[in-house]
Write a protein that holds these residues in place. Sequence first.
Motif, PDB file in Angstrom:
ATOM      1  N   GLN A  82      72.572  36.271  56.681  1.00 61.15           N
ATOM      2  CA  GLN A  82      73.531  35.217  56.364  1.00 61.15           C
ATOM      3  C   GLN A  82      74.517  35.203  57.523  1.00 61.15           C
ATOM      4  O   GLN A  82      75.232  36.173  57.750  1.00 61.15           O
ATOM      5  CB  GLN A  82      74.250  35.498  55.052  1.00 61.15           C
ATOM      6  CG  GLN A  82      75.222  34.417  54.670  1.00 61.15           C
ATOM      7  CD  GLN A  82      75.831  34.676  53.300  1.00 61.15           C
ATOM      8  OE1 GLN A  82      75.726  35.741  52.742  1.00 61.15           O
ATOM      9  NE2 GLN A  82      76.482  33.663  52.774  1.00 61.15           N
ATOM     10  N   GLY A  83      74.506  34.106  58.274  1.00 59.08           N
ATOM     11  CA  GLY A  83      75.346  34.030  59.464  1.00 59.08           C
ATOM     12  C   GLY A  83      75.007  35.179  60.408  1.00 59.08           C
ATOM     13  O   GLY A  83      73.838  35.431  60.677  1.00 59.08           O
ATOM     14  N   PRO A  84      76.006  35.927  60.866  1.00 57.35           N
ATOM     15  CA  PRO A  84      75.738  37.010  61.806  1.00 57.35           C
ATOM     16  C   PRO A  84      75.253  38.300  61.130  1.00 57.35           C
ATOM     17  O   PRO A  84      74.946  39.281  61.807  1.00 57.35           O
ATOM     18  CB  PRO A  84      77.099  37.242  62.459  1.00 57.35           C
ATOM     19  CG  PRO A  84      78.075  36.875  61.399  1.00 57.35           C
ATOM     20  CD  PRO A  84      77.435  35.726  60.649  1.00 57.35           C
ATOM     21  N   PHE A  85      75.171  38.314  59.809  1.00 56.48           N
ATOM     22  CA  PHE A  85      74.814  39.524  59.078  1.00 56.48           C
ATOM     23  C   PHE A  85      73.334  39.543  58.731  1.00 56.48           C
ATOM     24  O   PHE A  85      72.778  38.538  58.291  1.00 56.48           O
ATOM     25  CB  PHE A  85      75.648  39.641  57.801  1.00 56.48           C
ATOM     26  CG  PHE A  85      77.124  39.594  58.071  1.00 56.48           C
ATOM     27  CD1 PHE A  85      77.773  40.688  58.617  1.00 56.48           C
ATOM     28  CD2 PHE A  85      77.852  38.440  57.817  1.00 56.48           C
ATOM     29  CE1 PHE A  85      79.136  40.642  58.889  1.00 56.48           C
ATOM     30  CE2 PHE A  85      79.208  38.378  58.074  1.00 56.48           C
ATOM     31  CZ  PHE A  85      79.854  39.488  58.618  1.00 56.48           C
ATOM     32  N   ALA A  86      72.694  40.696  58.934  1.00 52.67           N
ATOM     33  CA  ALA A  86      71.274  40.864  58.599  1.00 52.67           C
ATOM     34  C   ALA A  86      71.105  42.178  57.856  1.00 52.67           C
ATOM     35  O   ALA A  86      71.849  43.132  58.079  1.00 52.67           O
ATOM     36  CB  ALA A  86      70.430  40.858  59.869  1.00 52.67           C
ATOM     37  N   TRP A  87      70.119  42.227  56.971  1.00 50.30           N
ATOM     38  CA  TRP A  87      69.841  43.444  56.217  1.00 50.30           C
ATOM     39  C   TRP A  87      68.372  43.491  55.848  1.00 50.30           C
ATOM     40  O   TRP A  87      67.663  42.487  55.889  1.00 50.30           O
ATOM     41  CB  TRP A  87      70.713  43.511  54.961  1.00 50.30           C
ATOM     42  CG  TRP A  87      70.446  42.394  53.990  1.00 50.30           C
ATOM     43  CD1 TRP A  87      69.550  42.386  52.953  1.00 50.30           C
ATOM     44  CD2 TRP A  87      71.063  41.108  53.968  1.00 50.30           C
ATOM     45  NE1 TRP A  87      69.575  41.185  52.291  1.00 50.30           N
ATOM     46  CE2 TRP A  87      70.502  40.375  52.897  1.00 50.30           C
ATOM     47  CE3 TRP A  87      72.046  40.490  54.750  1.00 50.30           C
ATOM     48  CZ2 TRP A  87      70.883  39.076  52.586  1.00 50.30           C
ATOM     49  CZ3 TRP A  87      72.430  39.200  54.432  1.00 50.30           C
ATOM     50  CH2 TRP A  87      71.854  38.507  53.360  1.00 50.30           C
ATOM     51  N   THR A  88      67.931  44.681  55.472  1.00 49.01           N
ATOM     52  CA  THR A  88      66.587  44.898  54.958  1.00 49.01           C
ATOM     53  C   THR A  88      66.722  45.454  53.556  1.00 49.01           C
ATOM     54  O   THR A  88      67.473  46.412  53.331  1.00 49.01           O
ATOM     55  CB  THR A  88      65.803  45.905  55.828  1.00 49.01           C
ATOM     56  OG1 THR A  88      65.743  45.406  57.163  1.00 49.01           O
ATOM     57  CG2 THR A  88      64.391  46.110  55.303  1.00 49.01           C
TER      58      THR A  88
END
Length: 144
Positions: free
Chosen positions: A124-130
Amino acid sequence: MAYTFQVTIDSHSPHSLADWWADALGWEVEPSDEAFIRRMIEEGHAREDDTTLHNGTLVWKAGAGIRHPEGLERAPRVLFQFVPEAKAVKNRVHLDVRTGDDDPRTVVERLIAKGATRLHEGNQGPFAWTTLADPQGNELCVSH
């Protein structure tokens, strides 16, 4: 008044899952006080079948806790509590593991090698996760 809390996770094998999460987070499994457990049994406050052996150590069957190495002032305790049933649906609450200076992709691969399952990638926007599932199916997210 502000309250403190611990996070409690249901588990059909709490001691094994506590070991996994302690390793995953770099935390410590709380040591078992075998002398205290034996005294509780001798005094009639507990029964032998309230206990089990885990890695050769007498422990309470009901659960196992882990703590941040800097103590409860740094982060809440996580308790893995025994329940007989397996996980059946998506968790309504999960832990977000922030890797700090460590590369989250490296952390994800290490956790998968230790029994986690990759569920999906998100951003989401500049945020990434697994999003992963631990060896007993509980969801967690790994990000910076």
